[in-house]
Design a protein around this motif. Structure first.
Motif, mmCIF file in Angstrom:
data_model
loop_
_atom_site.group_PDB
_atom_site.id
_atom_site.type_symbol
_atom_site.label_atom_id
_atom_site.label_comp_id
_atom_site.label_asym_id
_atom_site.label_seq_id
_atom_site.Cartn_x
_atom_site.Cartn_y
_atom_site.Cartn_z
ATOM 1 N N TYR A 206 0.762 -1.086 0.165
ATOM 2 C CA TYR A 206 0.127 0.026 0.086
ATOM 3 C C TYR A 206 0.780 1.178 0.098
ATOM 4 N N SER A 207 0.266 2.387 -0.382
ATOM 5 C CA SER A 207 1.077 3.611 -0.260
ATOM 6 C C SER A 207 0.052 4.440 0.359
ATOM 7 N N GLY A 208 0.421 5.425 1.099
ATOM 8 C CA GLY A 208 -0.358 6.636 1.501
ATOM 9 C C GLY A 208 0.675 7.845 1.954
ATOM 10 N N TYR A 209 0.045 8.595 2.750
ATOM 11 C CA TYR A 209 0.554 10.050 3.148
ATOM 12 C C TYR A 209 0.349 10.389 4.645
ATOM 13 N N THR A 210 1.417 10.927 5.307
ATOM 14 C CA THR A 210 0.921 11.328 6.635
ATOM 15 C C THR A 210 1.523 12.663 6.683
ATOM 16 N N ALA A 211 0.875 13.569 7.442
ATOM 17 C CA ALA A 211 1.526 14.902 7.886
ATOM 18 C C ALA A 211 2.248 14.669 9.272
ATOM 19 N N ARG A 212 2.511 13.518 9.901
ATOM 20 C CA ARG A 212 3.063 13.297 11.153
ATOM 21 C C ARG A 212 4.270 12.790 10.958
ATOM 22 N N ARG A 213 5.469 13.301 11.477
ATOM 23 C CA ARG A 213 6.848 12.756 11.275
ATOM 24 C C ARG A 213 7.482 12.097 12.494
ATOM 25 N N ASP A 214 6.671 12.164 13.473
ATOM 26 C CA ASP A 214 7.180 11.592 14.772
ATOM 27 C C ASP A 214 6.680 10.299 14.833
ATOM 28 N N THR A 215 7.622 9.177 15.001
ATOM 29 C CA THR A 215 7.243 7.939 15.241
ATOM 30 C C THR A 215 7.760 7.131 16.458
ATOM 31 N N ILE A 216 6.928 6.079 16.792
ATOM 32 C CA ILE A 216 7.592 5.363 18.093
ATOM 33 C C ILE A 216 8.871 4.680 17.533
ATOM 34 N N GLN A 217 9.623 3.864 18.419
ATOM 35 C CA GLN A 217 10.560 2.878 18.008
ATOM 36 C C GLN A 217 10.259 1.677 18.439
ATOM 37 N N THR A 218 10.541 0.579 17.754
ATOM 38 C CA THR A 218 10.232 -0.737 18.343
ATOM 39 C C THR A 218 11.733 -1.676 18.102
ATOM 40 N N ASP A 219 11.270 -2.824 18.642
ATOM 41 C CA ASP A 219 12.729 -3.739 18.195
ATOM 42 C C ASP A 219 13.060 -4.539 17.050
ATOM 43 N N GLU A 220 11.737 -3.859 16.164
ATOM 44 C CA GLU A 220 12.163 -4.460 14.844
ATOM 45 C C GLU A 220 13.074 -3.808 13.888
ATOM 46 N N GLY A 221 13.312 -2.546 14.258
ATOM 47 C CA GLY A 221 14.356 -1.530 13.628
ATOM 48 C C GLY A 221 14.345 -0.139 13.902
ATOM 49 N N VAL A 222 14.972 0.550 13.424
ATOM 50 C CA VAL A 222 15.177 2.090 13.340
ATOM 51 C C VAL A 222 14.573 2.613 12.293
#
Length: 167
Positions: free
Chosen positions: A91-107
């Motif tokens: 899928y593709s999409g857009y978001t205005a938000r740039r802040d994200t959480i971090q998980t143990d899956e990667g950075v």
């Protein structure tokens, strides 16, 4: 005999940047490589890969469905890998938000479109991203099947998915 693996993936954009994950070196699938966010479909999601995609986006980024604009199925990738048949809904999409959480899956990193293909990316996703960046969103879904060229070089063959009965 093939086992099957079904995956839902999201290419999320903010302006001219693509959200990519540098996968943890401890991951089983493509450790240390760059990829979009996503993961495996749960049994209850087999008929709803979009729900799986939204779940994975939330788990890996913290972005909620109402923070994503125009999330649409763009690609279905099919690949045989050893004794496994992989089907990936992209899928593709857009978001205005740039802040994200971090998980143990990667950075997670926001990567300029012009730099995305310079990362170490799994073969089939590299071909998909190359195709998307050259052609942009299409009114139809693309189906990509992994294969070989006439000179035995790995490639992805692209076909527009259509419903002949809808004509």
């Amino acid at each position: 005999m093939f086992r099957t693996r079904m995956i839902a993936t999201a290419m999320l954009f903010n302006g001219n940047d693509l959200l990519m994950m540098k996968r943890s070196p401890q991951r089983t699938l493509n450790p240390g490589m760059w990829a979009a966010v996503g993961g495996h479909l749960e049994p209850e999601e087999l008929n709803d890969p979009r729900a799986a995609c939204l779940r994975e986006i939330y788990e890996e980024t913290g972005l909620r469905e109402d923070e994503i604009i125009d999330l649409r199925l763009r690609y279905i990738l099919i690949r045989a890998n050893r004794q496994e048949l992989r089907q990936q809904f992209v899928y593709s999409g857009y978001t205005a938000r740039r802040d994200t959480i971090q998980t143990d899956e990667g950075v997670l990193h926001w990567i300029p479109r012009t730099e995305a293909l310079q990362r170490e990316i799994p073969f089939i996703f590299h071909r998909l991203l190359e195709h998307y960046l050259q052609n942009g969103p299409a009114p139809h879904i693309w189906v990509g099947t992994a294969g070989f060229t006439d000179t035995a070089q790995p490639t992805v063959h692209w076909t527009a998915l259509c419903d002949p009965g809808a004509v």
